[in-house]
Design a protein around this motif. Structure first.
Motif, PDB file in Angstrom:
ATOM      1  N   ARG A 253       1.272  -1.093  -0.441  1.00 39.97           N
ATOM      2  CA  ARG A 253      -0.105  -0.322  -0.182  1.00 39.97           C
ATOM      3  C   ARG A 253       1.173   1.289  -0.023  1.00 39.97           C
ATOM      4  N   PRO A 272      -8.778  -0.818 -11.002  1.00 38.46           N
ATOM      5  CA  PRO A 272      -8.756   0.177 -10.752  1.00 38.46           C
ATOM      6  C   PRO A 272      -9.223   0.531  -8.673  1.00 38.46           C
ATOM      7  N   VAL A 273      -9.756  -0.726  -8.173  1.00 41.89           N
ATOM      8  CA  VAL A 273      -9.980  -0.556  -6.961  1.00 41.89           C
ATOM      9  C   VAL A 273      -9.031  -0.589  -6.428  1.00 41.89           C
ATOM     10  N   HIS A 274      -8.362  -0.944  -6.458  1.00 42.74           N
ATOM     11  CA  HIS A 274      -7.805  -1.408  -5.375  1.00 42.74           C
ATOM     12  C   HIS A 274      -6.223  -0.648  -5.817  1.00 42.74           C
ATOM     13  N   LEU A 275      -6.073   0.142  -7.320  1.00 40.59           N
ATOM     14  CA  LEU A 275      -5.183   1.285  -6.944  1.00 40.59           C
ATOM     15  C   LEU A 275      -5.592   2.566  -6.083  1.00 40.59           C
ATOM     16  N   SER A 276      -6.402   2.604  -6.202  1.00 42.26           N
ATOM     17  CA  SER A 276      -7.468   3.623  -5.635  1.00 42.26           C
ATOM     18  C   SER A 276      -6.766   3.449  -3.962  1.00 42.26           C
ATOM     19  N   VAL A 277      -7.629   2.253  -3.722  1.00 40.25           N
ATOM     20  CA  VAL A 277      -8.267   1.961  -2.380  1.00 40.25           C
ATOM     21  C   VAL A 277      -6.089   1.565  -1.364  1.00 40.25           C
ATOM     22  N   GLN A 279      -3.119   3.890  -3.284  1.00 39.23           N
ATOM     23  CA  GLN A 279      -2.833   4.547  -3.138  1.00 39.23           C
ATOM     24  C   GLN A 279      -1.681   4.421  -4.136  1.00 39.23           C
ATOM     25  N   THR A 281       1.084   4.929  -6.330  1.00 39.35           N
ATOM     26  CA  THR A 281       1.583   5.350  -7.794  1.00 39.35           C
ATOM     27  C   THR A 281       2.917   4.178  -8.990  1.00 39.35           C
TER      28      THR A 281
END
Length: 341
Positions: A253, A272-277, A279, A281
């Motif tokens: 994370r 995209p959910v994994h990317l957002s949760v 965080q 880069t």
């Protein structure tokens, strides 16, 4: 080398059709140099050019391919310093305009004037000689192995990835894929004193090479599933259908991921959910900037890179067809294949 007043080149007339052609060597125009090619590497994108699977707009037939190369400057055009003659060199492939907004910020591989690259839209180095703009040259230290230097183009791509998400000493770092890009990435990253350096590949021989280059652990993709969420930095180099997604799953994370592989259409997408949760880069690399080229050349000249160890086959220009088959064979014993005029 040129043969008297003639030079040979491999011409792909259209997908699946090539021939060796002979003619007078091209004369360098103003601001250009002609280089006698010592060696030119074949990569998956060259095979795409041959098979006709490269994305539209990124190749122009007929074409002399060859974008990974090194050689010796043998002639210069008007306005170019004649003292360059005799120097070993490599050169950037992108023919950026140097004037657009992206070029002005140093992002020459994103030039908005249109895509032009040696070996794809301009004559490349599967030939005795290649003509390039002198402004793209990166002269090499005297006495270096020019066959090994032919791998500085993929090394520059890896350098761009390292510059995009620079590693810090003590970090946990993973490299997804142990082909040419992956093994060069291991060499770059080992020099940053990582706390852990993992290489992931399904093949035994590349993993053994990765360990020799400084990887502290090597695993197959299946075994890597148990390591999700562990790594500060993940560099993806394979371009396989699932490797972009896999790289994001390996990152902790708040971690960083850099994508360098070029997957074909239909690859598995990144959640995209994994990317957002998480965080994360996520950066991507297409080609290399002048800064990345300079970094790679310095690392090579300083002995931090050992690209010669990746070369398994060197074939003459006449064996282009055989070389293309080797690259696409899937044989784990086939590493980097060079054409040597």
């Amino acid at each position: 080398m040129t043969r008297g007043s003639t030079a040979r080149s491999v011409l792909i007339e259209e997908p699946g059709r090539h021939r060796l052609v002979t003619g007078p060597p091209a004369e360098p125009g103003p601001g250009e140099v002609r280089v006698a090619v010592r060696a030119a590497g074949i990569c998956a994108s060259d095979r795409e050019v041959y098979e006709g699977t490269r994305a539209p707009g990124y190749v122009r037939y007929p074409i002399v391919p060859g974008h990974e190369w090194a050689g010796t400057i043998e002639a210069v055009g008007e306005g170019v310093d004649p003292s360059l003659i005799g120097r070993g060199t490599v050169a950037e492939g992108f023919r950026a305009c140097g004037m657009c907004e992206r070029c002005r910020t140093g992002q020459t591989s994103l030039c908005t004037a249109g895509y032009e690259e040696t070996g794809f839209t301009r004559p490349g180095a599967f030939a005795d000689t290649v003509v390039v703009p002198a402004r793209l040259l990166h002269p090499l230290p005297d006495g270096v192995d020019l066959s090994a230097a032919a791998l500085l183009e993929p090394a520059a791509v890896v350098a761009a990835a390292v510059l995009a998400a620079p590693p810090s000493p003590g970090e946990r770092v993973a490299v997804v894929g142990a082909g040419t890009l992956g093994l060069l990435a291991v060499q770059f990253l080992a020099a940053s004193s990582p706390g852990e350096l993992l290489a992931i590949d399904p093949r035994k021989r590349p993993l053994e090479q990765a360990a020799a280059f400084g990887a502290t652990a090597t695993v197959t993709p299946d075994a890597a599933n148990a390591l999700h969420g562990r790594y500060d930095l993940v560099i993806e180099t394979a371009g396989a259908p699932t490797t972009a997604r896999d790289a994001t799953l390996l990152a902790r994370r708040g971690g960083r991921v850099v994508l360098t592989g070029m997957p074909e259409a239909g690859a598995v997408g990144i959640d995209p959910v994994h990317l957002s949760v998480s965080q994360l880069t996520v950066s991507s690399v297409f080609g290399a900037t002048p800064a990345a080229w300079s970094y790679a050349v310095r690392a090579f000249g300083g002995g931090l890179l050992r690209p010669a160890d990746l070369i398994t086959h060197q074939l003459p220009l006449e064996s282009f067809g055989e070389a293309i088959e080797l690259v696409g064979s899937g044989d784990p014993e086939v590493g980097k294949v060079l054409l040597t005029p």
